[in-house]
Design a protein around this motif. Structure first.
Motif, PDB file in Angstrom:
ATOM      1  N   ALA A  95      45.421  14.917 -44.960  1.00  0.00           N
ATOM      2  CA  ALA A  95      45.235  14.927 -43.511  1.00  0.00           C
ATOM      3  C   ALA A  95      43.768  14.742 -43.148  1.00  0.00           C
ATOM      4  O   ALA A  95      43.449  14.071 -42.168  1.00  0.00           O
ATOM      5  CB  ALA A  95      45.764  16.232 -42.931  1.00  0.00           C
ATOM      6  N   PHE A  96      42.860  15.334 -43.931  1.00  0.00           N
ATOM      7  CA  PHE A  96      41.425  15.243 -43.660  1.00  0.00           C
ATOM      8  C   PHE A  96      40.700  15.040 -44.988  1.00  0.00           C
ATOM      9  O   PHE A  96      40.165  15.992 -45.563  1.00  0.00           O
ATOM     10  CB  PHE A  96      40.928  16.499 -42.942  1.00  0.00           C
ATOM     11  N   ASP A  97      40.691  13.803 -45.481  1.00  0.00           N
ATOM     12  CA  ASP A  97      40.157  13.537 -46.816  1.00  0.00           C
ATOM     13  C   ASP A  97      38.649  13.572 -46.866  1.00  0.00           C
ATOM     14  O   ASP A  97      38.058  13.857 -47.896  1.00  0.00           O
ATOM     15  CB  ASP A  97      40.652  12.177 -47.320  1.00  0.00           C
ATOM     16  N   ARG A  98      37.962  13.315 -45.753  1.00  0.00           N
ATOM     17  CA  ARG A  98      36.502  13.255 -45.774  1.00  0.00           C
ATOM     18  C   ARG A  98      35.867  14.636 -45.648  1.00  0.00           C
ATOM     19  O   ARG A  98      34.984  14.991 -46.420  1.00  0.00           O
ATOM     20  CB  ARG A  98      35.995  12.341 -44.656  1.00  0.00           C
ATOM     21  N   GLN A  99      36.314  15.411 -44.687  1.00  0.00           N
ATOM     22  CA  GLN A  99      35.754  16.741 -44.509  1.00  0.00           C
ATOM     23  C   GLN A  99      36.808  17.659 -43.894  1.00  0.00           C
ATOM     24  O   GLN A  99      37.589  17.232 -43.037  1.00  0.00           O
ATOM     25  CB  GLN A  99      34.525  16.717 -43.592  1.00  0.00           C
ATOM     26  N   SER A 100      36.810  18.895 -44.302  1.00  0.00           N
ATOM     27  CA  SER A 100      37.629  19.933 -43.662  1.00  0.00           C
ATOM     28  C   SER A 100      37.022  21.277 -44.042  1.00  0.00           C
ATOM     29  O   SER A 100      37.281  21.800 -45.121  1.00  0.00           O
ATOM     30  CB  SER A 100      39.092  19.849 -44.118  1.00  0.00           C
ATOM     31  N   TRP A 101      36.176  21.788 -43.164  1.00  0.00           N
ATOM     32  CA  TRP A 101      35.485  23.025 -43.496  1.00  0.00           C
ATOM     33  C   TRP A 101      35.273  23.898 -42.262  1.00  0.00           C
ATOM     34  O   TRP A 101      35.353  23.433 -41.128  1.00  0.00           O
ATOM     35  CB  TRP A 101      34.145  22.752 -44.170  1.00  0.00           C
ATOM     36  N   GLY A 107      20.112  32.056 -37.794  1.00  0.00           N
ATOM     37  CA  GLY A 107      18.738  32.032 -38.244  1.00  0.00           C
ATOM     38  C   GLY A 107      18.590  32.037 -39.749  1.00  0.00           C
ATOM     39  O   GLY A 107      17.564  31.626 -40.299  1.00  0.00           O
ATOM     40  N   PHE A 108      19.613  32.477 -40.459  1.00  0.00           N
ATOM     41  CA  PHE A 108      19.613  32.525 -41.924  1.00  0.00           C
ATOM     42  C   PHE A 108      19.900  31.167 -42.545  1.00  0.00           C
ATOM     43  O   PHE A 108      19.715  30.971 -43.750  1.00  0.00           O
ATOM     44  CB  PHE A 108      20.667  33.515 -42.413  1.00  0.00           C
ATOM     45  N   GLY A 109      20.399  30.225 -41.734  1.00  0.00           N
ATOM     46  CA  GLY A 109      20.798  28.922 -42.245  1.00  0.00           C
ATOM     47  C   GLY A 109      22.256  28.641 -41.925  1.00  0.00           C
ATOM     48  O   GLY A 109      22.784  29.121 -40.913  1.00  0.00           O
ATOM     49  N   THR A 110      22.922  27.894 -42.807  1.00  0.00           N
ATOM     50  CA  THR A 110      24.317  27.506 -42.580  1.00  0.00           C
ATOM     51  C   THR A 110      25.134  27.729 -43.846  1.00  0.00           C
ATOM     52  O   THR A 110      24.731  27.323 -44.938  1.00  0.00           O
ATOM     53  CB  THR A 110      24.419  26.021 -42.188  1.00  0.00           C
ATOM     54  N   VAL A 111      26.290  28.377 -43.694  1.00  0.00           N
ATOM     55  CA  VAL A 111      27.235  28.581 -44.786  1.00  0.00           C
ATOM     56  C   VAL A 111      28.531  27.856 -44.426  1.00  0.00           C
ATOM     57  O   VAL A 111      29.036  28.004 -43.313  1.00  0.00           O
ATOM     58  CB  VAL A 111      27.513  30.071 -45.030  1.00  0.00           C
ATOM     59  N   GLN A 112      29.056  27.058 -45.375  1.00  0.00           N
ATOM     60  CA  GLN A 112      30.281  26.298 -45.139  1.00  0.00           C
ATOM     61  C   GLN A 112      31.278  26.548 -46.261  1.00  0.00           C
ATOM     62  O   GLN A 112      30.885  26.712 -47.426  1.00  0.00           O
ATOM     63  CB  GLN A 112      29.975  24.797 -45.053  1.00  0.00           C
ATOM     64  N   PHE A 113      32.571  26.524 -45.916  1.00  0.00           N
ATOM     65  CA  PHE A 113      33.642  26.751 -46.878  1.00  0.00           C
ATOM     66  C   PHE A 113      34.695  25.660 -46.714  1.00  0.00           C
ATOM     67  O   PHE A 113      35.186  25.430 -45.613  1.00  0.00           O
ATOM     68  CB  PHE A 113      34.304  28.114 -46.649  1.00  0.00           C
ATOM     69  N   GLY A 114      35.028  24.959 -47.819  1.00  0.00           N
ATOM     70  CA  GLY A 114      36.093  23.971 -47.747  1.00  0.00           C
ATOM     71  C   GLY A 114      35.722  22.652 -48.398  1.00  0.00           C
ATOM     72  O   GLY A 114      34.986  22.609 -49.392  1.00  0.00           O
TER      73      GLY A 114
END
Length: 337
Positions: A95-101, A107-114
């Protein structure tokens, strides 16, 4: 009656604030090109006319959004699917082959899961000439050569999937990122780890990226692959100089050194030319070399639409003799929404 009006006004104000704190955006790219391609072993090349998708950017559509959680903290997400503009088919069977997160930003930055881009892929574009095109740039075009791409680092994995990624804020132009893709298999260790460090301030951008893919080598099932790449770009005003050097290493087999040089010429606010040269050499005693030369141009018709054209000539040599050739000339149209 007056109390009802006041209540409605208050509810409307609260709804307005809530709406301002959250946003969802639909976006996309449609990119298609036509080209005349000639490739194959020397003396046995074949020519084909093609209409393909994704000359400069892969065609895709997606939804992304943010929610303000207060205190400078935001919830963020992105769902993105690629498709082939030339025939309408979706990429892969997902369904979302490029990105799905989903992630958090503050202020600490960015955290991503997926299913998120690897830290290696995040900076590879910096030194890649001819608009970082996966089709037209001098290194990528070598994919059509039997025996491997011009730049072996193009074999890196852009999305490890099942991944956790952290990106720091920028500190005076310095930033870093690390990503780790879980194999989710107790019987194997096919996980992947990436990191990058970069400096982007004023006219200079420079970055180093590294990727380790466990048990994913081409020779044996227990062989690790390691990718390292250093690239940079410097904006002189009239031109932008680009380049990079990298190495791919398979623990039980060989290693390959890669390099590329390029330059962008902004001739006007609408017209930009770009040219580049890329090469690689296998360090396994075979003296196998790959070389690619490409030139391209983009012309902006509006904020969202541009046309482009490019030509490429690449070859592969073994023991000093050219064994395979690849060349093309093409033009395309791209629209963003």
């Amino acid at each position: 009656m007056k109390k009802s009006l006041i209540a409605l006004a208050v509810l409307g104000s609260v709804a307005g604030v809530a709406q301002a704190q959250s946003s969802v955006t639909l976006y996309g790219v449609v990119d298609a090109y036509a080209a005349r391609v000639k490739s194959g072993a020397v003396g046995a090349e074949t020519s084909t006319t093609v209409l393909n998708s994704g000359g400069l950017l892969s065609s895709r559509f997606g939804v992304m959004g943010t929610e303000d959680l207060g205190g400078g903290l935001k919830a963020i997400f992105k769902l993105e699917q690629g498709f082939d503009a030339s025939n309408g088919t979706a990429n892969a069977n997902t369904a979302f082959d490029r990105q799905s997160w989903i992630g958090l930003e503050g202020g600490f930055g960015t955290v991503q899961f997926g299913n998120v881009w690897s830290a290696f892929d995040d900076v590879f574009y910096i030194g890649n000439s001819v608009f970082d095109s996966f089709v037209f740039s001098p290194g990528a075009a070598g994919f059509s050569l039997n025996g491997g791409p011009v730049l072996s680092v193009y074999n890196y994995t852009d999305k490890p999937r099942n991944a956790i990624r952290y990106t720091t804020p920028s500190f005076g132009g310095f930033s870093a990122a690390v990503s780790h893709g879980l194999d989710e298999n107790a019987a194997a260790k096919t996980d992947q780890t990436d990191f990058n460090v970069q400096y982007a301030n004023g006219p200079l951008t420079v970055a180093f990226a590294y990727q380790l893919r466990r048990d994913s080598g081409a020779i044996t099932a227990t062989e690790d692959q390691k990718f390292a790449y250093l690239d940079a770009a410097y904006d002189l005003g009239p031109v932008v100089l680009k380049g990079g050097f990298g190495q791919t290493r398979e623990v039980l087999a060989t290693k390959t050194n890669d390099y590329q040089l390029g330059v962008d010429f902004p001739l006007s606010s609408a017209l930009t030319l770009s040219a580049g040269y890329a090469g690689s050499k296998d360090k396994d005693g075979s003296d196998t070399k790959r070389q690619g030369l490409a030139v391209g141009a983009t012309y902006t018709l509006s904020k969202r639409t541009l046309v482009y054209t490019a030509l490429n000539s690449s070859k592969r040599k073994a023991a000093g003799t050219t064994s395979h050739k690849y060349s093309f000339i093409g033009a395309g149209l791209q629209h963003k929404f």
